[in-house]
Structures are given as C-alpha cells and as structure tokens.
Design an enzyme around this catalytic site. Sequence first.
Site, PDB file in Angstrom:
ATOM      1  N   GLU A  19       0.720  -1.004   0.132  1.00  0.00           N
ATOM      2  CA  GLU A  19      -0.104   0.018  -0.105  1.00  0.00           C
ATOM      3  C   GLU A  19       0.997   1.258  -0.002  1.00  0.00           C
ATOM      4  O   GLU A  19       0.658   2.162  -0.596  1.00  0.00           O
ATOM      5  CB  GLU A  19      -0.904   0.138   1.036  1.00  0.00           C
ATOM      6  CG  GLU A  19      -2.128  -1.007   1.182  1.00  0.00           C
ATOM      7  CD  GLU A  19      -3.044  -0.692   0.154  1.00  0.00           C
ATOM      8  OE1 GLU A  19      -3.065   0.708  -0.531  1.00  0.00           O
ATOM      9  OE2 GLU A  19      -4.070  -1.152  -0.210  1.00  0.00           O
ATOM     10  N   ASP A  57      -6.517   8.257  -0.195  1.00  0.00           N
ATOM     11  CA  ASP A  57      -5.989   7.261   0.768  1.00  0.00           C
ATOM     12  C   ASP A  57      -4.740   7.784   1.348  1.00  0.00           C
ATOM     13  O   ASP A  57      -4.035   8.555   0.643  1.00  0.00           O
ATOM     14  CB  ASP A  57      -5.612   5.957  -0.044  1.00  0.00           C
ATOM     15  CG  ASP A  57      -6.968   5.295  -0.673  1.00  0.00           C
ATOM     16  OD1 ASP A  57      -7.807   5.467  -0.231  1.00  0.00           O
ATOM     17  OD2 ASP A  57      -6.344   4.559  -1.910  1.00  0.00           O
TER      18      ASP A  57
END
Length: 128
Positions: free
Chosen positions: A35, A51
């Site tokens: 991520e 995000d």
Amino acid sequence: KVYDRCEFARILKKSGMDGYRGVSLANWVCLAKWESDFNTKAINRNVGSTDYGIFQINSRYWCNDGKTPKAVNACHISCKVLLDDDLSQDIECAKRVVRDPQGIKAWVAWRTHCQNKDVSQYIRGCKL
C-alpha cells in the site's frame, strides 16, 4: 517517515495486531509494503476520495479530510493524523476496518499481493 520492515512489524506486534481478527502479522506487513512501502506520508488520490498513510486509509469511509463528499469517518479521526510518524491512530483505524464484514479484503493491495500467497518473507529475519 519510512519505517524499516522489521521495526514496523515490531510496532504492530506490540499493538496487538498479530492475529487480530484472524489477520497474521505477516499479512499486515505485506499489506503495508504494497500500500505505502512503509511510508507514513503516502497519499494517493482516487476519484472522489483519497487514501492516507502507511495503511492507505480511505477518506470516504474511515477518516475526514474535509474535502470528500458524504464522508462517513468511521474511525472518527482527521486524515491528517494518518500522515504523522506516530502509528497508534493508524493501527486503531486499521483494526476498525477489519472489524467490518469485508475484513482485510477491504484493501485491494492485500487481495492483489498477499491473499493466498506465502507472506512469511515479510517478517523473516525480524526479531519479534
């Protein structure tokens, strides 16, 4: 801050993440690797949301960045706190995410890079 893989694993372990909701420590480390590459300052913009941080927590559901329409803010935090070096709020929010029925599958990077894979390499050599 960009965390060292093993340093990150140790912090997660201390915070009760190993086995939390059935998710092993190696899976959490794999997730963060893909991520954010362990970077607390990581930001990725999507259509209509963003995000944030080491776990790439999304502003539509989990945190408030003041610019996401109809944001839920289920973790009751400002997205800004997910970008500092202190991982405690990131960890609490990640725990909140996996308490949902979708669990760790909420993270696309986990489904792509970690699900049904041998994730033991992500904590190999770490003194835990």
